[in-house]
Design an enzyme around this catalytic site. Sequence first.
Site, PDB file in Angstrom:
ATOM      1  N   LYS A  18       5.545   4.304  26.416  1.00  0.00           N
ATOM      2  CA  LYS A  18       4.728   3.237  27.004  1.00  0.00           C
ATOM      3  C   LYS A  18       4.920   1.895  26.289  1.00  0.00           C
ATOM      4  CE  LYS A  18       0.358   4.101  26.581  1.00  0.00           C
ATOM      5  NZ  LYS A  18      -0.269   3.175  25.618  1.00  0.00           N
ATOM      6  N   ARG A  92      -9.756   2.992  29.346  1.00  0.00           N
ATOM      7  CA  ARG A  92      -9.537   4.399  28.981  1.00  0.00           C
ATOM      8  C   ARG A  92     -10.581   5.312  29.622  1.00  0.00           C
ATOM      9  NH1 ARG A  92     -11.407   3.541  22.707  1.00  0.00           N
ATOM     10  NH2 ARG A  92     -13.651   3.564  23.102  1.00  0.00           N
ATOM     11  N   ARG A 170      -3.220  16.536  21.288  1.00  0.00           N
ATOM     12  CA  ARG A 170      -3.499  15.156  21.685  1.00  0.00           C
ATOM     13  C   ARG A 170      -3.138  14.921  23.152  1.00  0.00           C
ATOM     14  NH1 ARG A 170      -0.789  12.522  17.630  1.00  0.00           N
ATOM     15  NH2 ARG A 170       0.728  11.395  18.859  1.00  0.00           N
TER      16      ARG A 170
END
Length: 216
Positions: A18, A92, A170
């Site tokens: 990203k 988020r 994660r």
Amino acid sequence: MYTKIFRAVIIGAPGSGKGTISELICKNHGCVHISTGDILRQNIIKNTELGKKAKQYIAEGKLVPDAIVTKTMLARITEVGNRSYILDGFPRNIAQAEALSAREQIDAVITLDVPHSVIIDRVKNRWIHAPSGRVYNIGFKNPKVPGKDDVTGEPLIQREDDKPHVVAKRLELYDEVMSPVIAWYEKKGLVATFKGKKTKEIWPMMELFLNDRINA
């Protein structure tokens, strides 16, 4: 032909490329890269009030609260003014997405779909320059001098949380947190998903998309 203001969100799992994709977009299309992580990191280094608060939450293993993140990011967007930008790490969650939507008209939400197995393999070779957040990947984006940052010459480090089992956990958390946000934007018809294992596979497709959206 003219270039219009383009405001986008980029969403991708940790290690999906990203940051590299964001750099390419900004380099080729004159966008400003607005990264939550970069802003918080710089404030922590400068020991600002925001930095002190963020450091405390991070030290306790907590996420920096919505109110702080949203206020910080919207303030940065205001500073950028009438220029194209890419938001990285924000929003988020849906609350942040709604706060952003109330203030800004987002043109596209770019999502990167990279297999988890590829990401786990990739981050094993990742080294970072901690003060700036610059990322290097051995075998793809090598530093000019092994173990040294290209700009400052300072040493690079490997993060403890780049270990495979930690990365896998994660990635699961990322899917859990970000899936509702992507679904929220999909309902608005803003999502453009790019699939691939490497940045060099994804970028040509994304470049076609961006040329179509930004240049008219």
